[in-house]
Scaffold this motif. Structure first.
Motif, PDB file in Angstrom:
ATOM      1  N   MET A 133     -72.906 107.632   3.129  1.00  0.00           N
ATOM      2  CA  MET A 133     -73.309 108.195   1.935  1.00  0.00           C
ATOM      3  C   MET A 133     -72.106 108.710   1.374  1.00  0.00           C
ATOM      4  SD  MET A 133     -75.388 111.877   1.693  1.00  0.00           S
ATOM      5  CE  MET A 133     -76.676 111.295   2.261  1.00  0.00           C
ATOM      6  N   ASN A 134     -72.008 108.681   0.352  1.00  0.00           N
ATOM      7  CA  ASN A 134     -71.040 109.334  -0.640  1.00  0.00           C
ATOM      8  C   ASN A 134     -71.374 110.546  -1.267  1.00  0.00           C
ATOM      9  OD1 ASN A 134     -69.554 107.093  -0.389  1.00  0.00           O
ATOM     10  ND2 ASN A 134     -70.022 106.213  -2.640  1.00  0.00           N
ATOM     11  N   SER A 135     -70.547 111.566  -1.002  1.00  0.00           N
ATOM     12  CA  SER A 135     -70.705 112.863  -1.907  1.00  0.00           C
ATOM     13  C   SER A 135     -69.474 113.454  -2.179  1.00  0.00           C
ATOM     14  CB  SER A 135     -71.427 113.626  -0.622  1.00  0.00           C
ATOM     15  OG  SER A 135     -70.583 113.971   0.465  1.00  0.00           O
ATOM     16  N   GLY A 136     -69.337 113.768  -3.314  1.00  0.00           N
ATOM     17  CA  GLY A 136     -68.302 114.293  -4.302  1.00  0.00           C
ATOM     18  C   GLY A 136     -68.536 115.768  -4.160  1.00  0.00           C
ATOM     19  N   PRO A 137     -67.342 116.591  -4.720  1.00  0.00           N
ATOM     20  CA  PRO A 137     -67.389 118.007  -4.610  1.00  0.00           C
ATOM     21  C   PRO A 137     -68.193 118.434  -5.740  1.00  0.00           C
ATOM     22  CG  PRO A 137     -65.298 117.144  -5.737  1.00  0.00           C
ATOM     23  CD  PRO A 137     -65.946 116.074  -5.295  1.00  0.00           C
ATOM     24  N   VAL A 138     -69.637 118.289  -5.602  1.00  0.00           N
ATOM     25  CA  VAL A 138     -70.249 118.816  -6.625  1.00  0.00           C
ATOM     26  C   VAL A 138     -71.386 120.048  -6.085  1.00  0.00           C
ATOM     27  CG1 VAL A 138     -70.439 116.577  -7.899  1.00  0.00           C
ATOM     28  CG2 VAL A 138     -72.049 116.991  -6.036  1.00  0.00           C
ATOM     29  N   ALA A 139     -72.291 120.662  -7.013  1.00  0.00           N
ATOM     30  CA  ALA A 139     -72.966 121.636  -6.567  1.00  0.00           C
ATOM     31  C   ALA A 139     -74.050 120.968  -5.872  1.00  0.00           C
ATOM     32  CB  ALA A 139     -73.632 122.226  -7.950  1.00  0.00           C
ATOM     33  N   LEU A 184     -78.054 115.937  -8.958  1.00  0.00           N
ATOM     34  CA  LEU A 184     -79.146 114.969  -8.943  1.00  0.00           C
ATOM     35  C   LEU A 184     -78.605 113.932  -7.781  1.00  0.00           C
ATOM     36  CD1 LEU A 184     -81.682 113.886 -10.402  1.00  0.00           C
ATOM     37  CD2 LEU A 184     -79.889 112.582 -11.750  1.00  0.00           C
ATOM     38  N   HIS A 185     -79.419 113.758  -6.859  1.00  0.00           N
ATOM     39  CA  HIS A 185     -79.259 112.969  -5.565  1.00  0.00           C
ATOM     40  C   HIS A 185     -79.748 111.425  -5.888  1.00  0.00           C
ATOM     41  CE1 HIS A 185     -79.145 111.993  -1.017  1.00  0.00           C
ATOM     42  NE2 HIS A 185     -78.654 111.068  -1.646  1.00  0.00           N
ATOM     43  N   VAL A 186     -78.812 110.469  -6.262  1.00  0.00           N
ATOM     44  CA  VAL A 186     -79.248 109.032  -6.526  1.00  0.00           C
ATOM     45  C   VAL A 186     -79.168 108.220  -5.402  1.00  0.00           C
ATOM     46  CG1 VAL A 186     -78.732 107.170  -8.264  1.00  0.00           C
ATOM     47  CG2 VAL A 186     -78.681 109.455  -9.209  1.00  0.00           C
ATOM     48  N   LEU A 187     -79.995 107.386  -5.119  1.00  0.00           N
ATOM     49  CA  LEU A 187     -79.744 106.334  -4.105  1.00  0.00           C
ATOM     50  C   LEU A 187     -79.676 105.156  -4.916  1.00  0.00           C
ATOM     51  CD1 LEU A 187     -80.000 104.957  -1.290  1.00  0.00           C
ATOM     52  CD2 LEU A 187     -82.682 105.200  -1.787  1.00  0.00           C
ATOM     53  N   MET A 231     -72.887 113.934  -9.761  1.00  0.00           N
ATOM     54  CA  MET A 231     -74.033 113.429  -9.055  1.00  0.00           C
ATOM     55  C   MET A 231     -73.699 113.107  -7.449  1.00  0.00           C
ATOM     56  SD  MET A 231     -76.005 111.004 -11.712  1.00  0.00           S
ATOM     57  CE  MET A 231     -76.418 111.673 -13.311  1.00  0.00           C
ATOM     58  N   ARG A 232     -74.799 113.416  -6.550  1.00  0.00           N
ATOM     59  CA  ARG A 232     -74.635 112.994  -5.225  1.00  0.00           C
ATOM     60  C   ARG A 232     -75.269 111.459  -5.158  1.00  0.00           C
ATOM     61  NH1 ARG A 232     -78.346 116.193  -2.255  1.00  0.00           N
ATOM     62  NH2 ARG A 232     -77.187 115.173  -0.282  1.00  0.00           N
ATOM     63  N   THR A 233     -74.519 110.817  -4.484  1.00  0.00           N
ATOM     64  CA  THR A 233     -74.929 109.250  -4.198  1.00  0.00           C
ATOM     65  C   THR A 233     -75.031 108.998  -2.718  1.00  0.00           C
ATOM     66  OG1 THR A 233     -72.859 108.187  -4.367  1.00  0.00           O
ATOM     67  CG2 THR A 233     -73.997 108.504  -6.490  1.00  0.00           C
ATOM     68  N   SER A 234     -76.203 108.088  -2.578  1.00  0.00           N
ATOM     69  CA  SER A 234     -76.458 107.310  -1.184  1.00  0.00           C
ATOM     70  C   SER A 234     -76.429 105.930  -1.655  1.00  0.00           C
ATOM     71  CB  SER A 234     -77.699 107.861  -0.523  1.00  0.00           C
ATOM     72  OG  SER A 234     -77.588 109.075  -0.121  1.00  0.00           O
ATOM     73  N   LEU A 235     -75.704 105.147  -0.635  1.00  0.00           N
ATOM     74  CA  LEU A 235     -75.748 103.803  -0.977  1.00  0.00           C
ATOM     75  C   LEU A 235     -76.379 102.943  -0.029  1.00  0.00           C
ATOM     76  CD1 LEU A 235     -71.857 103.628  -1.906  1.00  0.00           C
ATOM     77  CD2 LEU A 235     -73.853 104.118  -3.260  1.00  0.00           C
ATOM     78  N   ALA A 236     -77.167 102.002  -0.382  1.00  0.00           N
ATOM     79  CA  ALA A 236     -77.814 101.136   0.572  1.00  0.00           C
ATOM     80  C   ALA A 236     -77.415  99.512   0.289  1.00  0.00           C
ATOM     81  CB  ALA A 236     -79.112 101.489   0.490  1.00  0.00           C
ATOM     82  N   GLY A 278     -86.340 108.125   4.061  1.00  0.00           N
ATOM     83  CA  GLY A 278     -86.695 108.738   4.842  1.00  0.00           C
ATOM     84  C   GLY A 278     -86.297 110.103   5.654  1.00  0.00           C
ATOM     85  N   GLU A 279     -84.966 109.979   5.485  1.00  0.00           N
ATOM     86  CA  GLU A 279     -83.938 110.974   6.224  1.00  0.00           C
ATOM     87  C   GLU A 279     -83.430 111.802   5.007  1.00  0.00           C
ATOM     88  OE1 GLU A 279     -80.841 108.446   7.885  1.00  0.00           O
ATOM     89  OE2 GLU A 279     -82.123 108.090   9.592  1.00  0.00           O
ATOM     90  N   HIS A 280     -83.430 111.548   3.769  1.00  0.00           N
ATOM     91  CA  HIS A 280     -82.898 112.517   2.700  1.00  0.00           C
ATOM     92  C   HIS A 280     -83.899 112.763   1.662  1.00  0.00           C
ATOM     93  CE1 HIS A 280     -78.960 111.969   4.830  1.00  0.00           C
ATOM     94  NE2 HIS A 280     -79.154 110.645   4.861  1.00  0.00           N
ATOM     95  N   ALA A 281     -83.461 113.813   0.922  1.00  0.00           N
ATOM     96  CA  ALA A 281     -84.300 114.274  -0.086  1.00  0.00           C
ATOM     97  C   ALA A 281     -83.557 113.601  -1.423  1.00  0.00           C
ATOM     98  CB  ALA A 281     -84.434 115.746  -0.529  1.00  0.00           C
ATOM     99  N   VAL A 282     -84.087 112.266  -1.753  1.00  0.00           N
ATOM    100  CA  VAL A 282     -83.445 111.809  -3.016  1.00  0.00           C
ATOM    101  C   VAL A 282     -84.374 111.932  -4.293  1.00  0.00           C
ATOM    102  CG1 VAL A 282     -83.092 109.189  -4.135  1.00  0.00           C
ATOM    103  CG2 VAL A 282     -82.783 109.636  -1.541  1.00  0.00           C
ATOM    104  N   ASP A 283     -83.346 111.850  -5.477  1.00  0.00           N
ATOM    105  CA  ASP A 283     -84.072 112.413  -6.608  1.00  0.00           C
ATOM    106  C   ASP A 283     -84.501 110.995  -7.634  1.00  0.00           C
ATOM    107  OD1 ASP A 283     -83.993 115.181  -6.429  1.00  0.00           O
ATOM    108  OD2 ASP A 283     -81.712 115.032  -6.561  1.00  0.00           O
TER     109      ASP A 283
END
Length: 246
Positions: A1-7, A11-14, A35-40, A51-56
């Motif tokens: 997962m990538n996560s930058g210095p954001v609040a 928005l959490h984007v997959l 934004m927060r991002t998860s990569l697949a 199943g593991e994270h709250a994605v928007d």
């Protein structure tokens, strides 16, 4: 997962794409833009992350090895209420139509400018309700009884007369909450989509029909001859069960 210095409320984007360069580029660009991002890399990884994270919101490539994006889009739409933007190297109208048919909210053809994807994400997010509708749709969250069921909106539980809990997906819960809050009222697909997801039905969008079918299998004694959620031909659906406060 990538996560930058954001609040924490960003928005959490997959992002689901089998091309690593595209995945990483989009992840870094969206992170840079708050934004927060998860990569697949594939559908299996995406299912695990969901199943593991709250994605928007999900940005999903159609052409992937193994399970393709359309299949994953269908799974997401049937099991949860998340906005989906499809990506494809194919610009044919049939691909766009099929994407919308399985429940995508928007469609973008590769190659594209990341700024356009960012704009599409923001537009889709604006159309998506921040607070899930239906949460307090039934009697301000009070328990209600109908047929042989007890529905507790506050706890998001549906129990039979013996107290056994019947699992409901988020989409099934919202739809049941809206229908049970409006017994005897005929509601078309547009209205149900607006109340449960905050958007209008796209052409060929049958996600509400799919949710209704799954609810009937859980609620009805005979799903083929429904007595609780009935179809009004040309009109939509009506909750025909007698509702009482528990």
């Amino acid at each position: 997962m990538n996560s930058g210095p954001v609040a924490s409320h960003s928005l959490h984007v997959l992002v689901v794409d089998d091309h690593r360069e595209i995945r990483d580029l989009l992840g870094k660009y969206l992170d840079k833009n708050g934004m927060r991002t998860s990569l697949a890399a594939n559908a299996a990884d995406a299912r695990k992350l969901l199943g593991e994270h709250a994605v928007d919101l999900v940005v999903l490539d159609i052409m992937m090895p193994g399970e393709d994006g359309l299949s994953l889009c269908r799974h997401i739409r049937e099991s949860m209420d998340l906005p989906i933007i499809l990506l494809s190297a194919l610009g044919e109208d049939t691909d766009r139509i099929v994407g919308l048919e399985v429940g995508a909210d928007d469609y973008l053809v590769k190659p594209f400018n990341p700024r356009e994807l960012l704009a599409r994400i923001k537009a889709v997010a604006r159309r998506t309700p921040k607070q899930p509708p239906g949460e307090a749709a039934v009697g301000g969250g009070k328990k209600i009884a109908f047929d042989r069921w007890l529905f507790d909106p506050e706890r998001r539980e549906l129990c039979d007369k013996n107290g056994a809990v019947l699992p409901l997906s988020t989409g099934e819960f919202r739809l049941l909450a809206v229908l049970a809050a409006n017994p005897g009222v005929v509601m078309d697909r547009d209205r149900l989509l607006d109340l449960t997801r905050g958007r209008s039905a796209a052409p060929f969008d049958r996600s509400i029909d799919n949710q209704i079918s799954r609810l009937r299998k859980k609620l009805e004694r005979d799903p083929g001859t429904p007595e609780i959620i009935k179809t009004v031909w040309g009109g939509g659906y009506v909750f025909a069960g007698k509702v009482t406060q528990a």
